[in-house]
Design an enzyme around this catalytic site. Structure first.
Site, PDB file in Angstrom:
ATOM      1  N   ASN A  10       0.873  -1.177   0.000  1.00 40.88           N
ATOM      2  CA  ASN A  10       0.000   0.000   0.000  1.00 40.88           C
ATOM      3  C   ASN A  10       0.906   1.220   0.000  1.00 40.88           C
ATOM      4  OD1 ASN A  10      -1.802   2.057   0.497  1.00 40.88           O
ATOM      5  ND2 ASN A  10      -2.292   1.441   2.598  1.00 40.88           N
ATOM      6  N   TRP A  11       1.034   1.830  -1.174  1.00 38.58           N
ATOM      7  CA  TRP A  11       1.974   2.948  -1.298  1.00 38.58           C
ATOM      8  C   TRP A  11       1.460   4.237  -0.668  1.00 38.58           C
ATOM      9  CZ3 TRP A  11       4.081   2.655  -7.043  1.00 38.58           C
ATOM     10  CH2 TRP A  11       5.047   1.648  -7.104  1.00 38.58           C
ATOM     11  N   LYS A  12       0.165   4.283  -0.357  1.00 43.27           N
ATOM     12  CA  LYS A  12      -0.430   5.521   0.172  1.00 43.27           C
ATOM     13  C   LYS A  12      -0.086   6.681  -0.773  1.00 43.27           C
ATOM     14  CE  LYS A  12      -0.144   3.393   4.659  1.00 43.27           C
ATOM     15  NZ  LYS A  12      -0.070   3.520   6.094  1.00 43.27           N
ATOM     16  N   HIS A  95      -9.614   1.440   4.640  1.00 43.82           N
ATOM     17  CA  HIS A  95      -8.356   1.619   5.375  1.00 43.82           C
ATOM     18  C   HIS A  95      -8.581   2.608   6.522  1.00 43.82           C
ATOM     19  CE1 HIS A  95      -4.261   2.753   6.337  1.00 43.82           C
ATOM     20  NE2 HIS A  95      -3.889   1.626   5.756  1.00 43.82           N
ATOM     21  N   GLU A  97      -6.891   4.959   7.622  1.00 44.32           N
ATOM     22  CA  GLU A  97      -6.618   6.370   7.318  1.00 44.32           C
ATOM     23  C   GLU A  97      -7.806   7.008   6.612  1.00 44.32           C
ATOM     24  OE1 GLU A  97      -2.857   5.713   5.367  1.00 44.32           O
ATOM     25  OE2 GLU A  97      -1.993   5.139   7.306  1.00 44.32           O
ATOM     26  N   GLU A 167      -5.793  -4.704  10.528  1.00 45.42           N
ATOM     27  CA  GLU A 167      -4.749  -3.707  10.754  1.00 45.42           C
ATOM     28  C   GLU A 167      -5.030  -2.928  12.037  1.00 45.42           C
ATOM     29  OE1 GLU A 167      -2.617  -2.634   6.849  1.00 45.42           O
ATOM     30  OE2 GLU A 167      -4.256  -1.258   7.125  1.00 45.42           O
ATOM     31  N   GLY A 173       2.333   2.332  10.696  1.00 42.82           N
ATOM     32  CA  GLY A 173       3.308   3.405  10.514  1.00 42.82           C
ATOM     33  C   GLY A 173       3.994   3.821  11.801  1.00 42.82           C
ATOM     34  N   SER A 212       3.115  -2.103  10.275  1.00 46.86           N
ATOM     35  CA  SER A 212       4.571  -2.168  10.462  1.00 46.86           C
ATOM     36  C   SER A 212       5.175  -3.535  10.139  1.00 46.86           C
ATOM     37  CB  SER A 212       4.944  -1.729  11.883  1.00 46.86           C
ATOM     38  OG  SER A 212       4.541  -0.390  12.106  1.00 46.86           O
TER      39      SER A 212
HETATM   40  P1  PGA Z   1       2.671   0.300   7.584  1.00 45.74           P
HETATM   41  O1  PGA Z   1       1.233   0.550   6.919  1.00 45.74           O
HETATM   42  O2  PGA Z   1       3.173  -1.008   7.047  1.00 45.74           O
HETATM   43  O3  PGA Z   1       3.505   1.462   7.150  1.00 45.74           O
HETATM   44  O4  PGA Z   1       2.457   0.250   9.068  1.00 45.74           O
HETATM   45  C1  PGA Z   1       0.313  -0.497   6.774  1.00 45.74           C
HETATM   46  C2  PGA Z   1      -0.962   0.028   6.165  1.00 45.74           C
HETATM   47  O5  PGA Z   1      -1.392   1.128   6.497  1.00 45.74           O
HETATM   48  O6  PGA Z   1      -1.585  -0.652   5.330  1.00 45.74           O
END
Ligand code: PGA
Length: 252
Positions: A10-12, A95, A97, A167, A173, A212
């Site tokens: 997931n590159w965001k 997600h 976010e 998640e 993150g 993470s």
């Molecule tokens: P991360 O993100 O691996 O940087 O913790 C995971 C995600 O948000 O899908």
């Protein structure tokens, strides 16, 4: 029951176009066969078409979000049909976010899951608890509610076309990973909810862990009984790290 592992990047909102193309070129050279592990990069929407053109035999391309409607006056949004026609395979939905910053709710996630299936896109349905909830000991109940709402009116046949990603928000993150046991326990609880809804089909639905995941912890996480792969943010930005994760999932 053996479920083929899935490593999803997931590159965001990272990577400019040249970096994105270079990454795909590099990963295509060495990514393991899709017979051994499924791999996908969920990229910013603006590059999807360019990346799909270069996706090769094994690596697939996915989107990070979409609207649930076919079209309409929704400035800045992208419809399921639009992302399907550029040729993507997967779409991340719900997600944390998007739930936190863009008003995504269990109800919109449910509408999006159904829209994705209707367009032959594979939804990666994200659920997970905050630190507050983890500390209060109500993780399983909260995640249960998210799963039940996300799969409302989704038939067993369609549920089999989906992937779930567990998640924990506190692990995204932050460098704080859930321990393999913590992740596996919650994923087992999620599979239990899927069993309530879909009986034995629950054993065929892949459930990923995200938060993470990196080259150091991936082995231990993927060795757990119910963790069927990973949804990876930070570590998916580096082609070598992504390849490492994909290889770690081969024949697991
Ligand atoms: P991360 O993100 O691996 O940087 O913790 C995971 C995600 O948000 O899908």
């Amino acid at each position: 029951m053996s479920r083929k592992k899935l490593i999803a990047g997931n590159w965001k909102m990272y990577k400019v176009k040249d970096d994105a193309l270079e990454f795909i070129y590099r990963v295509n050279l060495d990514v393991p066969s899709k017979d051994a592990v499924d791999t996908v990069i969920c990229a910013p929407a603006i590059y999807l078409r360019d990346l799909v053109k270069r996706e090769g035999e094994n690596l697939r391309i996915g989107a990070q979000n979409m609207h649930y409607l076919e079209e309409g006056a929704y400035t800045g949004e992208i419809s399921p049909n639009m992302i399907k026609t550029v040729g993507v395979t997967y779409v991340i939905l719900g997600h944390s976010e998007r739930r936190a910053y863009y008003n995504e709710t269990d109800e919109t996630v449910n509408l999006k899951v159904k829209a994705a299936i209707a367009h032959q896109l594979i939804p990666i349905v994200c659920v997970g608890e905050s630190l507050e909830i983890r500390e209060a000991g109500t993780t399983d109940a909260v995640v249960r509610e998210q799963v039940i709402k996300a799969y409302k009116d989704v038939s067993k046949e369609d549920a089999l076309k989906t992937v779930v990603a567990y998640e924990p928000i506190w692990a995204i993150g932050t460098g704080k990973t859930a321990t393999p046991t913590q992740a596996n326990d919650t994923i087992k609880a999620i599979r239990g909810v899927l069993r309530e809804l879909y009986n034995d089909a629950a054993d065929e639905i892949r459930i990923l862990y995200g938060g993470s995941v990196n080259v150091k912890n991936v082995e231990a996480l993927l060795s757990e009984s119910d963790i069927d792969g990973a949804l990876v943010g930070g570590a998916s930005l580096d082609p070598e790290a992504f390849l490492f994760l994909a290889n770690a999932a081969v024949d697991k």
